[in-house]
Design a protein around this motif. Structure first.
Motif, short mmCIF file in Angstrom:
data_model
loop_
_atom_site.label_atom_id
_atom_site.label_comp_id
_atom_site.label_asym_id
_atom_site.label_seq_id
_atom_site.Cartn_x
_atom_site.Cartn_y
_atom_site.Cartn_z
N GLU A 1 7.90 8.77 -2.09
CA GLU A 1 7.36 8.40 -3.40
C GLU A 1 7.70 6.96 -3.77
O GLU A 1 6.93 6.30 -4.46
N ASP A 2 8.84 6.48 -3.32
CA ASP A 2 9.24 5.10 -3.59
C ASP A 2 8.46 4.11 -2.73
O ASP A 2 8.46 2.91 -3.01
N GLY A 3 7.82 4.61 -1.67
CA GLY A 3 7.12 3.72 -0.75
C GLY A 3 8.02 3.12 0.30
O GLY A 3 7.66 2.16 0.97
N ARG A 4 9.23 3.69 0.47
CA ARG A 4 10.16 3.17 1.47
C ARG A 4 10.00 3.84 2.83
O ARG A 4 10.60 3.41 3.81
N LEU A 5 9.21 4.91 2.88
CA LEU A 5 8.90 5.58 4.14
C LEU A 5 7.40 5.74 4.28
O LEU A 5 6.68 5.91 3.29
N GLU A 6 6.93 5.67 5.51
CA GLU A 6 5.51 5.87 5.79
C GLU A 6 5.19 7.36 5.73
O GLU A 6 5.92 8.18 6.30
N ILE A 7 4.13 7.72 5.06
CA ILE A 7 3.75 9.12 4.95
C ILE A 7 2.70 9.45 6.00
O ILE A 7 1.79 8.65 6.27
N SER A 8 2.83 10.59 6.62
CA SER A 8 1.88 11.01 7.66
C SER A 8 0.63 11.60 7.01
O SER A 8 0.67 12.07 5.86
N VAL B 1 0.83 -1.21 0.00
CA VAL B 1 0.00 0.00 0.00
C VAL B 1 0.86 1.26 0.00
O VAL B 1 0.57 2.23 -0.70
N SER B 2 1.95 1.26 0.78
CA SER B 2 2.82 2.44 0.81
C SER B 2 3.44 2.68 -0.57
O SER B 2 3.65 3.83 -0.97
N ARG B 3 3.72 1.60 -1.29
CA ARG B 3 4.27 1.74 -2.63
C ARG B 3 3.24 2.32 -3.59
O ARG B 3 3.56 3.15 -4.45
N VAL B 4 1.98 1.89 -3.45
CA VAL B 4 0.91 2.40 -4.30
C VAL B 4 0.68 3.88 -4.04
O VAL B 4 0.59 4.69 -4.97
N VAL B 5 0.60 4.27 -2.77
CA VAL B 5 0.39 5.68 -2.43
C VAL B 5 1.56 6.53 -2.92
O VAL B 5 1.37 7.60 -3.50
N GLY B 6 2.77 6.04 -2.71
CA GLY B 6 3.94 6.79 -3.18
C GLY B 6 3.95 6.94 -4.68
O GLY B 6 4.30 8.02 -5.20
N ALA C 1 -6.99 12.51 -2.22
CA ALA C 1 -6.44 12.46 -0.87
C ALA C 1 -7.23 11.51 0.03
O ALA C 1 -6.65 10.66 0.72
N GLN C 2 -8.55 11.61 0.02
CA GLN C 2 -9.36 10.77 0.89
C GLN C 2 -9.22 9.29 0.53
O GLN C 2 -9.12 8.43 1.40
N ALA C 3 -9.18 9.01 -0.76
CA ALA C 3 -9.04 7.62 -1.20
C ALA C 3 -7.69 7.05 -0.75
O ALA C 3 -7.61 5.90 -0.30
N LEU C 4 -6.63 7.85 -0.85
CA LEU C 4 -5.31 7.37 -0.42
C LEU C 4 -5.25 7.18 1.09
O LEU C 4 -4.63 6.24 1.59
N GLU C 5 -5.91 8.08 1.84
CA GLU C 5 -5.96 7.93 3.29
C GLU C 5 -6.65 6.63 3.68
O GLU C 5 -6.20 5.90 4.57
N ARG C 6 -7.77 6.33 3.02
CA ARG C 6 -8.50 5.11 3.34
C ARG C 6 -7.71 3.87 2.92
O ARG C 6 -7.78 2.83 3.58
N LEU C 7 -6.97 3.99 1.82
CA LEU C 7 -6.14 2.88 1.39
C LEU C 7 -5.05 2.59 2.42
O LEU C 7 -4.79 1.43 2.77
N LEU C 8 -4.44 3.64 2.95
CA LEU C 8 -3.40 3.47 3.97
C LEU C 8 -3.97 2.88 5.25
O LEU C 8 -3.29 2.12 5.96
#
Length: 271
Positions: free
Chosen positions: A44-51, A7-12, A67-74
């Protein structure tokens, strides 16, 4: 905190695509976050968790309305298969953003054609929206290969004319450089439902399972090996021959069929 979740990779990947869409260098959003460009690239690489705060600030800066969709995905929890589902509106656009941010993309389709390859008429029959404009052809995306089970181009139900036109479109895409492979024979292992997309993102591979209601994301697994096997068993020339034969078959059926009203079957229906 360093993480490597799918998921972090997708969001990034979505954030990377949004930044590049705004033609911004990493230094600009990094300054907004009060951090250095290397940290932004790690996000952006998904190697760090985004707040949540950083996600809101970046999506606002990029005018990225997901933004809301990415928040729910995380915030989503994996199911027993390790999949996290993106069911928010715009899920297809987010998958496309991931594909643009990937070093390699491999589609595997077992029932009907993936959306990027569909003509407008085929998409309409499937109840989907095709990206193909009136000026077709289009795809030929770098580092992307579409693997189709043979049944995908052989199916047609009561739609042989539509399928013949669709296959002519695929042949045009081949001529323009799109990598389309037709995998011969049956699979020993269970096939994926509809489609699987293998995304080579910077921090690791992710599998996406798109359907009309959403996209499931998970870490790479057995389907990736099946794609390897399918690619090993085919080549561009044999795939072109398979497409030509299927198009000729659908045209022959069209010539033998009397004029009929709009079909009630979709192209995915079996003969």
């Amino acid at each position: 905190m360093t993480i490597t979740t799918p998921v972090s990779r997708v969001v990034g990947a979505c954030l990377l695509d949004a930044r590049e869409g705004r033609m911004m260098l990493p230094e600009q959003p990094a300054e907004l976050l009060g951090t250095d460009p290397r940290t932004l690239l790690a996000l952006e690489d998904g190697r760090l968790e985004i707040s949540p705060r950083a996600l809101t600030e970046l999506t606002t800066l990029y005018r990225f309305g997901h933004a809301q969709a990415l928040e729910r995905l995380l915030a989503g929890r994996p199911d027993w298969n390790g999949k996290v589902r993106d069911r928010e509106p715009g899920h297809a656009q987010r998958l496309a953003a991931c594909a643009r941010s990937s070093g390699r993309v491999r589609w595997w389709s077992t029932v009907y054609l993936p959306t990027p390859l569909q003509t407008r008429d085929y998409a309409r029959a499937m109840g989907e929206t095709s990206p193909t404009g009136h000026g077709a052809p289009r795809p030929a995306v770098r580092n992307t290969v579409y693997v189709l089970d043979a049944a995908v181009i052989q199916h047609g139900g009561a739609t042989p004319r539509l399928m013949a036109e669709q296959l002519d479109h695929l042949l045009s895409l081949l001529d323009s450089g799109t990598d389309i492979r037709v995998a011969p024979g049956a699979h020993v292992d269970p096939q994926p439902p509809l489609h699987v997309v293998d995304l080579a993102l910077p921090a690791g591979r992710v599998l996406a399972w798109p359907d009309r209601e959403g996209v499931d994301y998970c870490a790479t697994g057995r389907p990736a090996f099946h794609i390897d096997a399918a690619l090993a068993g085919t080549d561009p020339r044999s795939s072109r021959d398979a497409l030509v034969r299927a198009a000729d078959s659908h045209r022959a059926r069209t010539a033998l069929s009397p004029a009929a009203p709009a079909p009630t079957e979709s192209p995915a229906d079996v003969h």
